[in-house]
Design a protein around this motif. Structure first.
Motif, PDB file in Angstrom:
ATOM      1  N   ALA A   1     -33.250  65.181  99.079  1.00 19.71           N
ATOM      2  CA  ALA A   1     -34.433  66.020  98.939  1.00 19.71           C
ATOM      3  C   ALA A   1     -34.017  67.483  98.859  1.00 19.71           C
ATOM      4  N   LYS A   2     -34.934  68.284  98.362  1.00 20.25           N
ATOM      5  CA  LYS A   2     -34.581  69.681  98.134  1.00 20.25           C
ATOM      6  C   LYS A   2     -34.548  70.486  99.443  1.00 20.25           C
ATOM      7  N   ASN A   3     -35.209  69.966 100.432  1.00 22.34           N
ATOM      8  CA  ASN A   3     -35.227  70.698 101.705  1.00 22.34           C
ATOM      9  C   ASN A   3     -33.969  70.440 102.540  1.00 22.34           C
ATOM     10  N   VAL A   4     -33.039  69.693 101.982  1.00 24.08           N
ATOM     11  CA  VAL A   4     -31.816  69.332 102.728  1.00 24.08           C
ATOM     12  C   VAL A   4     -30.654  70.148 102.205  1.00 24.08           C
ATOM     13  N   VAL A   5     -29.888  70.680 103.142  1.00 26.60           N
ATOM     14  CA  VAL A   5     -28.690  71.434 102.787  1.00 26.60           C
ATOM     15  C   VAL A   5     -27.495  70.515 102.931  1.00 26.60           C
ATOM     16  N   MET A   6     -26.676  70.509 101.909  1.00 25.50           N
ATOM     17  CA  MET A   6     -25.472  69.665 101.942  1.00 25.50           C
ATOM     18  C   MET A   6     -24.279  70.475 102.413  1.00 25.50           C
ATOM     19  N   ARG A   7     -23.490  69.853 103.239  1.00 23.79           N
ATOM     20  CA  ARG A   7     -22.228  70.458 103.644  1.00 23.79           C
ATOM     21  C   ARG A   7     -21.130  69.435 103.448  1.00 23.79           C
ATOM     22  N   TYR A   8     -20.026  69.924 102.894  1.00 25.51           N
ATOM     23  CA  TYR A   8     -18.906  69.017 102.648  1.00 25.51           C
ATOM     24  C   TYR A   8     -17.735  69.415 103.536  1.00 25.51           C
ATOM     25  N   GLN A   9     -17.115  68.441 104.142  1.00 30.70           N
ATOM     26  CA  GLN A   9     -15.887  68.680 104.907  1.00 30.70           C
ATOM     27  C   GLN A   9     -14.889  67.614 104.444  1.00 30.70           C
ATOM     28  N   LEU A  10     -14.349  67.859 103.266  1.00 30.24           N
ATOM     29  CA  LEU A  10     -13.503  66.836 102.657  1.00 30.24           C
ATOM     30  C   LEU A  10     -12.043  67.140 102.927  1.00 30.24           C
ATOM     31  N   ALA A  11     -11.376  66.178 103.463  1.00 31.98           N
ATOM     32  CA  ALA A  11      -9.970  66.377 103.829  1.00 31.98           C
ATOM     33  C   ALA A  11      -9.079  66.223 102.611  1.00 31.98           C
ATOM     34  N   GLU A  12      -8.113  67.071 102.481  1.00 34.32           N
ATOM     35  CA  GLU A  12      -7.110  66.990 101.422  1.00 34.32           C
ATOM     36  C   GLU A  12      -5.772  67.383 102.007  1.00 34.32           C
ATOM     37  N   PRO A  13      -4.729  66.700 101.789  1.00 34.69           N
ATOM     38  CA  PRO A  13      -4.698  65.422 101.064  1.00 34.69           C
ATOM     39  C   PRO A  13      -5.227  64.299 101.949  1.00 34.69           C
ATOM     40  N   LEU A  14      -5.712  63.308 101.301  1.00 33.38           N
ATOM     41  CA  LEU A  14      -6.265  62.162 102.018  1.00 33.38           C
ATOM     42  C   LEU A  14      -5.561  60.902 101.525  1.00 33.38           C
ATOM     43  N   PRO A  15      -5.161  60.026 102.412  1.00 30.90           N
ATOM     44  CA  PRO A  15      -4.513  58.783 101.984  1.00 30.90           C
ATOM     45  C   PRO A  15      -5.460  57.970 101.106  1.00 30.90           C
ATOM     46  N   LEU A  16      -4.887  57.195 100.198  1.00 32.09           N
ATOM     47  CA  LEU A  16      -5.702  56.372  99.290  1.00 32.09           C
ATOM     48  C   LEU A  16      -6.168  55.125  99.996  1.00 32.09           C
ATOM     49  N   ILE A  17      -7.241  54.591  99.514  1.00 32.40           N
ATOM     50  CA  ILE A  17      -7.707  53.290 100.019  1.00 32.40           C
ATOM     51  C   ILE A  17      -7.827  52.337  98.820  1.00 32.40           C
ATOM     52  N   ASP A  18      -7.732  51.028  99.132  1.00 29.70           N
ATOM     53  CA  ASP A  18      -7.959  50.034  98.075  1.00 29.70           C
ATOM     54  C   ASP A  18      -9.452  49.769  98.030  1.00 29.70           C
ATOM     55  N   ALA A  19     -10.100  50.169  96.943  1.00 23.27           N
ATOM     56  CA  ALA A  19     -11.555  50.055  96.923  1.00 23.27           C
ATOM     57  C   ALA A  19     -12.079  49.859  95.504  1.00 23.27           C
ATOM     58  N   ASP A  20     -13.270  49.275  95.485  1.00 26.45           N
ATOM     59  CA  ASP A  20     -14.019  49.192  94.239  1.00 26.45           C
ATOM     60  C   ASP A  20     -14.847  50.467  94.178  1.00 26.45           C
ATOM     61  N   VAL A  21     -14.539  51.295  93.196  1.00 26.08           N
ATOM     62  CA  VAL A  21     -15.165  52.610  93.098  1.00 26.08           C
ATOM     63  C   VAL A  21     -16.678  52.495  93.069  1.00 26.08           C
ATOM     64  N   ALA A  22     -17.161  51.545  92.300  1.00 19.85           N
ATOM     65  CA  ALA A  22     -18.613  51.407  92.132  1.00 19.85           C
ATOM     66  C   ALA A  22     -19.270  51.086  93.476  1.00 19.85           C
ATOM     67  N   GLN A  23     -18.615  50.185  94.198  1.00 21.41           N
ATOM     68  CA  GLN A  23     -19.204  49.793  95.490  1.00 21.41           C
ATOM     69  C   GLN A  23     -19.155  50.955  96.485  1.00 21.41           C
ATOM     70  N   ILE A  24     -18.052  51.711  96.448  1.00 16.00           N
ATOM     71  CA  ILE A  24     -17.960  52.852  97.355  1.00 16.00           C
ATOM     72  C   ILE A  24     -19.038  53.875  97.000  1.00 16.00           C
ATOM     73  N   GLN A  25     -19.246  54.023  95.690  1.00 20.51           N
ATOM     74  CA  GLN A  25     -20.311  54.929  95.256  1.00 20.51           C
ATOM     75  C   GLN A  25     -21.658  54.435  95.770  1.00 20.51           C
ATOM     76  N   GLN A  26     -21.832  53.103  95.701  1.00 24.30           N
ATOM     77  CA  GLN A  26     -23.091  52.515  96.184  1.00 24.30           C
ATOM     78  C   GLN A  26     -23.279  52.797  97.678  1.00 24.30           C
ATOM     79  N   VAL A  27     -22.172  52.650  98.402  1.00 22.48           N
ATOM     80  CA  VAL A  27     -22.217  52.913  99.851  1.00 22.48           C
ATOM     81  C   VAL A  27     -22.609  54.360 100.101  1.00 22.48           C
ATOM     82  N   LEU A  28     -21.932  55.279  99.396  1.00 27.14           N
ATOM     83  CA  LEU A  28     -22.170  56.694  99.637  1.00 27.14           C
ATOM     84  C   LEU A  28     -23.605  57.066  99.297  1.00 27.14           C
TER      85      LEU A  28
END
Lengths: 280, 743
Positions: free
Chosen positions: B458-485
């Motif tokens: 929603a527009k009334n929500v402020v997003m904040r990102y705290q993304l770690a880099e570098p981050l270890p890789l995971i074995d994942a289905d991108v589409a499903q992870i996107q669905q989760v997120l």
């Protein structure tokens, strides 16, 4: 110098019995003296006399003048140192012989002294009427006869004058009785009192002499009626020279006497007169 | 100090000795003080009688002066010889006239004096004896003698005796003290030695020092202590073993007295309850009372225990940190020889974890049952959709855009895609929806979804990102992870509702322990190790505990329009990735959901899309063997292959497929193999095809996801996988990839 025994020799006699002459003689003292058996001076005197008179003598002690009289009656060769009154009486009755008379203060005489305790109000023997009187012996001249005579002269009977007449047996006893309040007054031999106070100077201030009766002939040395005349003479010789003998002089000093003199029996006549007066 | 035996003996000895000596001394003093005056009395009586006889003659003749003189001598001599002194005398005649008196001045001779009655009288320490003076031979009374004696020496003698007694007492006291000390020492020394030795009791090192001088009792005591030492050592070994068992037991052991006051707890109790021994001992067992049981329960339990019965039951306790732990316990009363209850011992086994596992298993069973159902439906439905979508796609190719049916067929294609999405969600829920697994960087993936995320909130929500880099890789289905997120973002945004709020999206890596993982939502047994997480936090309305428990249940929703499959599908995806979820939420305090994925063992990968771009013009010809039990699938697949230039042979099941391949092996370019078939399934069919031709190219096609379908073919040379329903383009892409591999 030990003077203790001197006052004890006032009245004594020493006898020489026949058996004594046979070699078992002994000297017997008597009289109104205490501690006679312990009187060493009398023993010394006896020994000295025996030796110098060459007459065996031993001391023998008797309780009273009457005992001396009785003894010399039974043992007529004995000697005695007795009082003038018994001597004059026994001379007349039993023929006693006068041997010698001691010298006291250079004289063969002495006084009878009326003594009491210091501080009393009485001034003479008469003042003690109804009180207690001490005397050494009824036959003692100084102890009883002289005061009796003195009172008699003032019309007073000694037996009625005092409440109590206390017989002490010796002059020392009479002094003792006065000092210890047994009696109020007593008559004693001057020689005895002098010797007593020499050995008891602490009593000098406690006693007081109120009167002196005398002078009277001193107490003589007598011999029994059967004493041989040569013995009497040897005895007299020895006694007369006693003051010149060193040992004799020493004994005389101890006795408080100066020596002996020879006197006739008449020397004692005043006593006989006094007795006679008392009988009247 | 008096607690010491030797001191007590010493003091007792001292007291006894001093008491006896004191008593004896007092008795002796009493006897002396009583008898001595009597003795003096008798002696003075005798003396007076003797004096009277000695002066009898003087009295008889009333010779006062000799009598007085004699009495003076007697007094002097008597006083020099005797302790009793003649102080005065008086002698009177039969007429009571004084014959002699020590105080003649006051009592002159011959004055009357009454000496009183014959006898003896005391005045203080003065004795007056009045006796008759008798004639020595006739015993006629001659007078009376009275003598006063000063017997004050009695007092001085008694004082002297008293002082002597006191000195003796003092000496006795000193001697008693010395003796008491000696006795004390005599007792204390061997006792001290024994005490020193006694320190070894229980160690097995007690050595009895024997000596002939040793007292019998001490020796016997030593022997008894030695026996005790051996017994204690033996028993203590047993006890140590038992104690070790209890100390090391996983079971909680609590011993209380009969009032329920704790006397002992073992380390297991400390570990599980959180209460140390020091804290627990002295408290009642109610310190772990959970409040989960009704009062009647406790009443029944205590009634049984106090009756001497054993109580066995499951029980809920509360640990020091407030958490409930469940035990199955046995409480036994400790009954003494008099049959009275002295206390209780409770042996408890912590079944908290077991209960959780059971509950989790129960939940998992339930979820898996639903998953199986959903998976089966999705599989079958995908088969149907394959036919629908395939035919519709082919139809669109065959008809002109101006055809009135064209729009309808497009609607069929669109609906088929929607139906395929629904199937995908169902498969995701069942954990069988992971299709294309590859190493993925979560931070990169999130960054790539920035626009999509912004649209989904929603527009009334402020997003904040705290993304770690570098981050270890995971074995994942991108589409499903996107669905989760997207699911998480949508839920977070909706939790904030129309208020202002913040959503924080974070990634990171962490080490997760078994316990941590166990307490998370996901597979029951995950390996501890490094995990990469995706965390979405919102400042929204939050959830209570009851809601948190239900959010993963299928068809549970708090939204008016929700289907209730979002969170359950997300859980399926996470489980499919061997991951886990943790939820931190309180009503009104916002929610944080952390999704954990295990680190990939492969930390470098190549973007396949780039390779696809390089190989656009590849020759697609040959014969394809289609093995599928669904006729519609066989038909549409054949139509699609035909459409792109392939010939096709169809087989109705695995047996048929093997037979066809054997027959046309030389013509067949590859095999499109269904997984689930009657008679012979895809796995067996593939094995037999491999026996016929080890180089056979097989594309596995299934209504299940790739992971589920291909897991049995790992390392067996499977050429590829194609998820039903697939479109002609999907089929082309897969064939191109096969061709590339061939190149």
């Amino acid at each position: 110098m030990n003077k203790t025994p001197f006052f004890l020799v006032v009245l004594f006699l020493f006898t020489i019995s026949t058996s004594a002459l046979a070699g078992s003689s002994k000297l017997a003292f008597t009289g109104v003296m205490l501690d006679q058996g312990n009187n060493a001076v009398l023993s010394d005197f006896t020994k000295w006399l025996s030796k110098n008179a060459d007459y065996p003598l031993v001391p023998s002690y008797k309780g009273s003048y009457q005992s001396v009289t009785d003894y010399l009656i039974r043992h007529r060769q004995c000697l005695a140192w007795t009082c003038g009154v018994p001597f004059i009486q026994d001379y007349q009755k039993y023929g006693q012989q006068l041997v010698a008379v001691p010298l006291f203060h250079g004289k063969p005489t002495y006084f009878s002294l009326v003594i009491t305790k210091k501080g009393r109000k009485e001034k003479n023997i008469l003042d003690f009427k109804g009180q207690a009187f001490a005397y050494s012996d009824l036959r003692s001249n100084s102890g009883f006869i002289a005061p009796s005579y003195a009172l008699k002269k003032q019309g007073v009977n000694i037996n009625q004058h005092f409440r109590l007449l206390l017989h002490t047996g010796l002059h020392e006893g009479s002094i003792d009785a006065v000092l210890n309040d047994l009696v109020d007054v007593a008559n004693v031999d001057e020689y005895i009192l002098v010797e007593y106070l020499k050995s008891h100077p602490e009593y000098k201030d406690k006693l007081v002499v109120l009167e002196r009766f005398g002078p009277f002939p001193f107490t003589p040395i007598v011999a029994g009626s059967d004493t041989p005349p040569d013995v009497v003479k040897r005895l007299q010789k020895a006694l007369l020279s006693m003051s010149e003998d060193k040992e004799g002089k020493q004994i005389l000093d101890q006795l408080g006497l100066d020596g002996f003199v020879i006197k006739p029996v008449s020397f004692y006549q005043p006593l006989a007169d006094m007795l006679k007066a008392l009988k009247q | 100090m008096l607690q010491s035996l030797s001191t007590q003996v010493g003091v007792t000895f001292f007291c006894v000795i001093i008491s006896v000596v004191s008593l004896m001394s007092w008795q002796r003093y009493s006897e002396i003080s009583e008898n001595f005056p009597l003795q003096v009395e008798n002696e003075t009586k005798q003396d007076v009688r003797f004096i009277a006889n000695s002066v009898a003659n003087l009295v008889l003749y009333k010779k006062s002066y000799p009598l007085w003189k004699q009495m003076q001598k007697i007094q002097k001599q008597f006083n020099s010889d005797s302790d009793v002194k003649i102080t005065s005398f008086a002698i009177v005649d039969e007429n009571a006239k004084v014959l002699a008196h020590s105080n003649a001045k006051q009592h002159p001779l011959q004055t009357s004096l009454n000496l009183g009655d014959t006898g003896l009288t005391w005045q203080g320490y003065n004795i007056s004896v009045v006796a008759p003076v008798l004639h020595l031979s006739s015993s006629r009374k001659l007078g009376t003698i009275a003598i006063n004696f000063d017997a004050s020496f009695i007092k001085s003698s008694l004082d002297k005796t008293k002082h002597q007694t006191l000195v003796y007492l003092l000496l006795a006291l000193v001697l008693s003290v010395l003796l008491a000390l000696a006795i004390r020492q005599r007792i204390a020394k061997p006792l001290k030695a024994l005490k020193q030795q006694s320190l070894q009791i229980g160690t097995g090192n007690f050595v009895l020092q024997e000596s002939k001088k040793q007292m019998k009792e001490i020796r016997e005591l030593g022997e008894a202590m030695q026996s005790a030492d051996l017994m204690i050592v033996s028993k203590s070994q047993e006890l140590k073993q038992l104690a070790k068992v209890i100390e090391h037991a996983d079971e909680l052991v609590i011993i209380t007295d009969n009032s329920g006051v704790i006397q002992y707890v073992n380390p297991a109790f400390e570990r599980i309850s959180g209460y140390s021994k020091k804290e627990a001992i002295g408290q009642t067992s109610s310190i772990v009372k959970s409040g989960e049981h009704h009062g009647d329960y406790y009443a029944r339990m205590w009634s049984a225990l106090l009756a001497g019965k054993v109580w066995r039951d499951d029980f809920k306790n509360r640990s020091k940190d407030g958490n409930i732990y469940e035990v199955t316990q046995t409480i036994s009363p400790l009954i003494d020889e008099q049959k009275s209850v002295q206390g209780f011992v409770a042996v408890q086994r912590d079944v908290t974890q077991q209960r959780r596992v059971e509950e989790k298993l129960h939940h998992t069973d339930r979820v898996e049952s639903l998953g199986v159902l959903a998976g089966g439906i999705a599989h079958d439905f995908n088969n149907l959709l394959t036919a629908i979508l395939g035919n519709a796609a082919l139809s669109l190719k065959k008809i002109d855009h101006s055809s009135p049916a064209y729009g309808n067929i497009e609607s069929i294609v669109a609906a088929s895609h929607s139906a395929a999405d629904l199937c995908r969600q169902m498969l995701a829920y069942s954990g069988k929806g992971k299709f294309v697994v590859k190493p993925v960087n979560l931070s990169t993936l999130v960054e790539g979804m920035g626009k999509l995320i912004n649209v989904s909130i929603a527009k009334n929500v402020v997003m904040r990102y705290q993304l770690a880099e570098p981050l270890p890789l995971i074995d994942a289905d991108v589409a499903q992870i996107q669905q989760v997120l997207l699911n998480l973002m949508t839920n977070a945004s909706e939790a904030i509702e129309d208020k202002s709020g913040v959503i924080t999206l974070a990634t990171g890596a962490m080490s997760a322990e078994k316990e941590y993982l166990f307490n998370s939502v996901g597979e029951a047994h995950l390996d501890e190790g490094r995990y990469v997480y995706l965390e979405v936090s919102d400042t929204g309305c939050g959830m209570d505990a009851a809601t948190q428990k239900k959010i993963f249940d299928p068809f549970f929703t708090t939204k008016f329009t929700g289907r209730g499959l979002g969170m359950s599908a997300m859980l399926g995806i996470v489980k499919g990735h061997k991951g886990a979820l943790r939820i931190y939420s309180e009503r009104g305090q916002g929610t944080t959901i952390r999704v954990l994925f295990p680190e990939s063992s492969e930390q470098q990968w190549v973007e396949m899309d780039e390779l696809l771009t390089l190989t656009s013009n590849i020759d697609i010809t040959g014969t394809v063997l289609i093995v599928d039990d669904e006729e519609s699938i066989r038909e549409v697949a054949a139509a699609m292959l035909d459409d792109i230039g392939f010939k096709s042979i169809t087989a109705v099941d695995g047996v048929d497929g093997v037979a066809c391949y054997r027959k046309h092996q030389s013509d067949i370019a590859f095999v499109l193999l269904d997984m689930t078939m009657p008679k012979m399934n895809g796995e067996e069919c593939f094995r037999q095809l491999r026996q016929l031709n080890p180089n056979v190219k097989v594309i596995l096609s299934s209504g299940y996801n790739e992971q589920e379908a291909t897991s049995r073919f790992t390392g067996k040379g499977l050429a590829g996988f194609m998820q039903k329903p697939y479109t002609p383009q999907t089929l082309v892409d897969k064939i191109i990839s096969l061709k590339l591999k061939k190149v």
